[in-house]
Write a protein that holds these residues in place. Sequence first.
Motif, PDB file in Angstrom:
ATOM      1  N   GLY A  87      36.331   9.801   5.506  1.00 28.72           N
ATOM      2  CA  GLY A  87      37.821   9.735   5.850  1.00 28.72           C
ATOM      3  C   GLY A  87      38.638   8.859   5.350  1.00 28.72           C
ATOM      4  N   SER A  88      40.089   9.955   4.204  1.00 28.53           N
ATOM      5  CA  SER A  88      40.397   8.224   3.745  1.00 28.53           C
ATOM      6  C   SER A  88      41.329   7.667   5.549  1.00 28.53           C
ATOM      7  N   ASN A  89      41.334   8.414   6.637  1.00 30.71           N
ATOM      8  CA  ASN A  89      42.302   8.052   8.011  1.00 30.71           C
ATOM      9  C   ASN A  89      41.348   6.574   7.882  1.00 30.71           C
ATOM     10  N   MET A 118      42.155   3.606   5.452  1.00 27.85           N
ATOM     11  CA  MET A 118      43.374   3.233   6.125  1.00 27.85           C
ATOM     12  C   MET A 118      42.954   2.064   7.116  1.00 27.85           C
ATOM     13  N   TYR A 125      53.662  10.857   7.521  1.00 30.53           N
ATOM     14  CA  TYR A 125      52.235  10.999   7.610  1.00 30.53           C
ATOM     15  C   TYR A 125      52.484  10.639   9.037  1.00 30.53           C
ATOM     16  N   TYR A 127      49.728   7.167  10.267  1.00 33.83           N
ATOM     17  CA  TYR A 127      50.231   5.556  10.250  1.00 33.83           C
ATOM     18  C   TYR A 127      50.727   5.092  11.371  1.00 33.83           C
ATOM     19  N   ASN A 184      52.929  13.782   3.100  1.00 33.32           N
ATOM     20  CA  ASN A 184      53.019  14.915   4.397  1.00 33.32           C
ATOM     21  C   ASN A 184      53.498  14.323   5.054  1.00 33.32           C
ATOM     22  N   ASP A 214      49.307   6.585  -0.644  1.00 34.04           N
ATOM     23  CA  ASP A 214      48.476   7.260  -0.015  1.00 34.04           C
ATOM     24  C   ASP A 214      48.178   9.369  -0.711  1.00 34.04           C
ATOM     25  N   ALA A 254      45.985  11.960  -0.918  1.00 29.74           N
ATOM     26  CA  ALA A 254      45.918  12.026  -0.157  1.00 29.74           C
ATOM     27  C   ALA A 254      45.592  14.026  -1.054  1.00 29.74           C
ATOM     28  N   TYR A 255      47.029  13.883  -1.175  1.00 29.47           N
ATOM     29  CA  TYR A 255      47.073  15.653  -2.489  1.00 29.47           C
ATOM     30  C   TYR A 255      47.561  15.299  -3.561  1.00 29.47           C
ATOM     31  N   THR A 289      40.983  11.158  -1.272  1.00 31.99           N
ATOM     32  CA  THR A 289      40.258  12.192   0.028  1.00 31.99           C
ATOM     33  C   THR A 289      39.477  13.092  -0.682  1.00 31.99           C
ATOM     34  N   SER A 329      38.589  15.388   1.504  1.00 28.29           N
ATOM     35  CA  SER A 329      39.167  16.665   2.842  1.00 28.29           C
ATOM     36  C   SER A 329      40.071  17.766   1.692  1.00 28.29           C
ATOM     37  N   LYS A 330      41.006  17.291   0.384  1.00 30.74           N
ATOM     38  CA  LYS A 330      41.941  18.424   0.634  1.00 30.74           C
ATOM     39  C   LYS A 330      41.277  19.373  -0.605  1.00 30.74           C
ATOM     40  N   ARG A 337      33.489  14.831   5.767  1.00 32.55           N
ATOM     41  CA  ARG A 337      34.345  13.039   5.617  1.00 32.55           C
ATOM     42  C   ARG A 337      34.427  12.495   5.242  1.00 32.55           C
TER      43      ARG A 337
HETATM   44  C1  LIG Z   1      44.940  15.070   5.202  1.00 34.61           C
HETATM   45  C2  LIG Z   1      45.418  13.745   4.806  1.00 34.61           C
HETATM   46  C3  LIG Z   1      45.246  12.271   4.922  1.00 34.61           C
HETATM   47  C4  LIG Z   1      43.244  12.072   4.237  1.00 34.61           C
HETATM   48  O1  LIG Z   1      42.377  12.603   5.941  1.00 34.61           O
HETATM   49  P1  LIG Z   1      40.478  12.488   5.760  1.00 34.61           P
HETATM   50  O2  LIG Z   1      40.981  11.899   7.057  1.00 34.61           O
HETATM   51  O3  LIG Z   1      40.262  11.330   4.323  1.00 34.61           O
HETATM   52  O4  LIG Z   1      40.343  13.568   6.536  1.00 34.61           O
HETATM   53  C5  LIG Z   1      45.449  10.658   4.095  1.00 34.61           C
HETATM   54  N1  LIG Z   1      46.905  11.184   4.096  1.00 34.61           N
HETATM   55  C6  LIG Z   1      47.290  12.422   4.466  1.00 34.61           C
HETATM   56  C7  LIG Z   1      49.182  11.883   4.629  1.00 34.61           C
HETATM   57  C8  LIG Z   1      46.664  13.030   4.479  1.00 34.61           C
HETATM   58  O5  LIG Z   1      47.573  14.622   5.125  1.00 34.61           O
END
Ligand SMILES: *Cc1c(COP(=O)(O)O)cnc(C)c1O
Length: 374
Positions: free
Chosen positions: A95-97, A100, A121, A124, A170, A198, A200-201, A227, A229-230, A238
């Motif tokens: 996951g990008s979480n 980061m 987000y 952070y 976000n 970031d 992610a989107y 990511t 994920s989206k 993940r």
């Molecule tokens: C969903 C999201 C992520 C990504 O989360 P993953 O760990 O890759 O699933 C990262 N940054 C933001 C702002 C998000 O909303």
Amino acid sequence: MADFSGLPIRDELKAFEPYGAPQLDVPVLLNVNENPYPPSAEVVADIAAAVAGAARGLNRYPDREFLALRNDLAVYLGRESGAELVGEQVWAANGSNEVMLHLLQAFGGPGRTALSFAPTYSMYPEYARDTSTAWVTGRRETDFTLDVDHALAKIAEHRPSVVLLASPNNPTGTALPLDVIERITKTCAELPCVVVVDEAYGEFRRSGTPSAVTLLPSYRNLAVARTMSKAFALAGARVGYLAASADLVDALRIVRLPYHLSAVTQAVARAALRHADELLGRVAELRDARDETVTWLRAQGLEAVDSDANFVLFGRFADRHAVWQAILDDGVLIRETGPEGWLRVTIGSPQENEAFRTALTKVLEATVDERAQR
Ligand SMILES: *Cc1c(COP(=O)(O)O)cnc(C)c1O
């Protein structure tokens, strides 16, 4: 509330609950910005075959450097953003979480500061807390854009070593213009400070909005996180990643745990990337539905923020929790997040979006009735 008595938990963790949106078993899930479309039978079969291949070697540790996956990601991201990338410029994690978190582990830490601009987000500050990095925020404007002069003033005031910029942001959906990111990155280069954009989107951004990946050749202190994920419809696997200078990536290789990305995860990600076109095939449709949702919400007399993501922030409600609960009672889970008075809804399938509209319409009619009765 957990009981930590007799346990030497760090003071700064004591007051916290584990992070996370409620995971409730309701028919319509529009709360965590997932892609509503599961993989096709063909993609499932290819992923399953890749997992079977990986399973045959599970007695061994996985490839620690996973350059095959990093090369695949470089090809995909290069194509998506119109930039040229090589595998050594790419990093990935669960996951990008986690990507980061690696950034904060390498560039934050005690005596150092991470800076972002609220509302943004909610994870952070947790990366900062978990790495003992001081956390400060500047502000976004009332329309959720970022004023560059304010941003530069905050950077001068706090001299952070990491700046986190979500674009599209976000929970607001707001993308940052490239020149804003570039001015911040240029100023940060002199401190020095790493700028994390970031994205992610990113794949949901409206046309004409370039990715910060295009700035990478000019700035070795820039990292662009993405990511699967989206838009990529692979949240359950993940897999998150970033692109940056190869030198910045080398710093992350120092802090990662050994073999952090399992052989199964690597195989799944590579199989999914072979089907990128199909997995991303509904993105255009989701983007259209997002724009229609903004228009529809405004037609109901509500405020809705223009979005470059797969969700819309809307409001404002005197009692947003009551609205969230009423919509949930109709079987639709959205997210109670963002500044007071606002709610966030993820764009789903046409049926899911319709269920959301029906539920919200009922709430709005009820409040009109209440007002009429007064
Ligand atoms: C969903 C999201 C992520 C990504 O989360 P993953 O760990 O890759 O699933 C990262 N940054 C933001 C702002 C998000 O909303």
